[in-house]
Design a protein around this motif. Structure first.
Motif, mmCIF file in Angstrom:
data_model
loop_
_atom_site.group_PDB
_atom_site.id
_atom_site.type_symbol
_atom_site.label_atom_id
_atom_site.label_comp_id
_atom_site.label_asym_id
_atom_site.label_seq_id
_atom_site.Cartn_x
_atom_site.Cartn_y
_atom_site.Cartn_z
ATOM 1 N N VAL A 215 33.787 71.196 20.939
ATOM 2 C CA VAL A 215 33.846 70.306 22.091
ATOM 3 C C VAL A 215 32.475 69.674 22.290
ATOM 4 O O VAL A 215 31.460 70.174 21.794
ATOM 5 C CB VAL A 215 34.273 71.063 23.370
ATOM 6 N N SER A 216 32.441 68.577 23.043
ATOM 7 C CA SER A 216 31.156 67.937 23.301
ATOM 8 C C SER A 216 31.030 67.552 24.764
ATOM 9 O O SER A 216 32.005 67.292 25.460
ATOM 10 C CB SER A 216 30.973 66.699 22.421
ATOM 11 N N LYS A 217 29.783 67.518 25.205
ATOM 12 C CA LYS A 217 29.417 67.035 26.527
ATOM 13 C C LYS A 217 28.108 66.283 26.382
ATOM 14 O O LYS A 217 27.127 66.835 25.855
ATOM 15 C CB LYS A 217 29.251 68.183 27.517
ATOM 16 N N ASP A 218 28.099 65.024 26.805
ATOM 17 C CA ASP A 218 26.893 64.188 26.732
ATOM 18 C C ASP A 218 26.320 64.145 25.321
ATOM 19 O O ASP A 218 25.103 64.172 25.121
ATOM 20 C CB ASP A 218 25.830 64.687 27.716
ATOM 21 N N GLY A 219 27.207 64.111 24.326
ATOM 22 C CA GLY A 219 26.766 63.970 22.948
ATOM 23 C C GLY A 219 26.313 65.250 22.280
ATOM 24 O O GLY A 219 25.859 65.224 21.125
ATOM 25 N N VAL A 220 26.424 66.388 22.969
ATOM 26 C CA VAL A 220 26.019 67.675 22.403
ATOM 27 C C VAL A 220 27.270 68.499 22.107
ATOM 28 O O VAL A 220 28.174 68.587 22.939
ATOM 29 C CB VAL A 220 25.084 68.435 23.362
#
Length: 272
Positions: A215-220
């Protein structure tokens, strides 16, 4: 390959076996949950000789510890040993392979209050209680999921270790894995296509094994999983993970297990 920080820096085959070496007895599609009414809130008064969560957190590895908490999820029972997550008003606990009869294990329904005495241990970052003895107490409380979305990729996340948590609005990426060299590869299914999940940490498993996904959040990027010992292939959450769509966002609820970094065991999936 794009550059990304990862919530899990190293996953090995041991990760698939982390915290459990036994068969599951999770009671079907609800991951071992039973319909037990939750009290308005947890009892914050501790019995004589019982630690607060802060005292438990400050204890050294191998110290004798005694806690009172409420069962939140049962992971497995096998050979008269039970493994489960518990929580009080201030923190979460992972009780590993506690000696317990099958009949008493069945009494540990979601929300049941227990007293646990054992030894504090740590395995690859996961904090747990081992060699535990127990007493079933009067009391019931089911913890609400704590929103820790903002804590991803911060040092604050570990403060919620072993608690019931929720991550909101995370995007499914093509499943990725590493064989220990630090370079992540995108998993390809038999058709040579990117896929939003894989069985085992490196895609070498089959249905019934743990389901890993990125999964990703803000490109991380971060690696989460559905732990088959906790929620097996018959459960709704397992089936939902097998239906992940790359690029779609989901709210993901579960327990914040730790294995060389955040290694959440997801027990509920909700598409946005």
């Amino acid at each position: 390959m794009k550059k990304a920080l990862y919530g899990i820096l190293a996953l090995t085959m041991a990760a698939s076996l982390a915290g459990c070496s036994s068969k599951t007895d999770n009671g079907g599609n609800d991951g071992g949950k039973e319909n037990t009414p939750a009290a308005a809130g947890p009892d914050t008064e501790k019995g004589e000789g019982v630690m607060t969560y802060a005292e438990y957190a400050d204890a050294n590895v191998d110290d004798k510890v005694t806690i009172e908490a409420y069962v939140q999820a049962k992971q497995s029972w096998w050979d008269n040993k039970g493994t489960f997550f518990a929580q009080d008003a201030d923190g979460g606990y992972f009780i590993y392979e506690m000696q317990i009869s099958e009949d008493d294990y069945k009494k540990l329904v979601e929300g049941q209050k227990v007293k646990i005495s054992g030894y504090k241990a740590e395995w690859s970052g996961e904090v747990e209680i081992i060699e535990a003895e127990y007493e079933i107490l009067d009391g019931n409380w089911i913890a609400p999921a704590k929103d820790v979305t903002a804590d991803l990729n911060t040092d604050k996340l570990i403060d919620s270790i072993n608690q019931k948590v929720v991550f909101k609005g995370l995007k499914i990426e093509p499943a990725e894995f590493t064989e220990g060299g630090g370079v992540y590869e995108v998993y390809k299914n038999e058709a040579g296509e990117d896929q939003g999940y894989m069985y085992k940490y490196n895609g070498t498993g089959a249905q019934g094994d743990d389901v890993y996904f990125t999964v990703s959040k803000d490109g991380v990027n971060f690696t989460f999983l559905v732990r088959s010992y906790l929620t097996d292939s018959s459960t709704d959450v397992y089936k939902a993970a097998e239906a992940f769509e790359i690029g779609k966002t989901y709210d993901l609820e579960g327990f914040l297990y730790w294995y060389n970094g955040a290694n959440p065991y997801i027990t509920n999936i909700k598409a946005n």
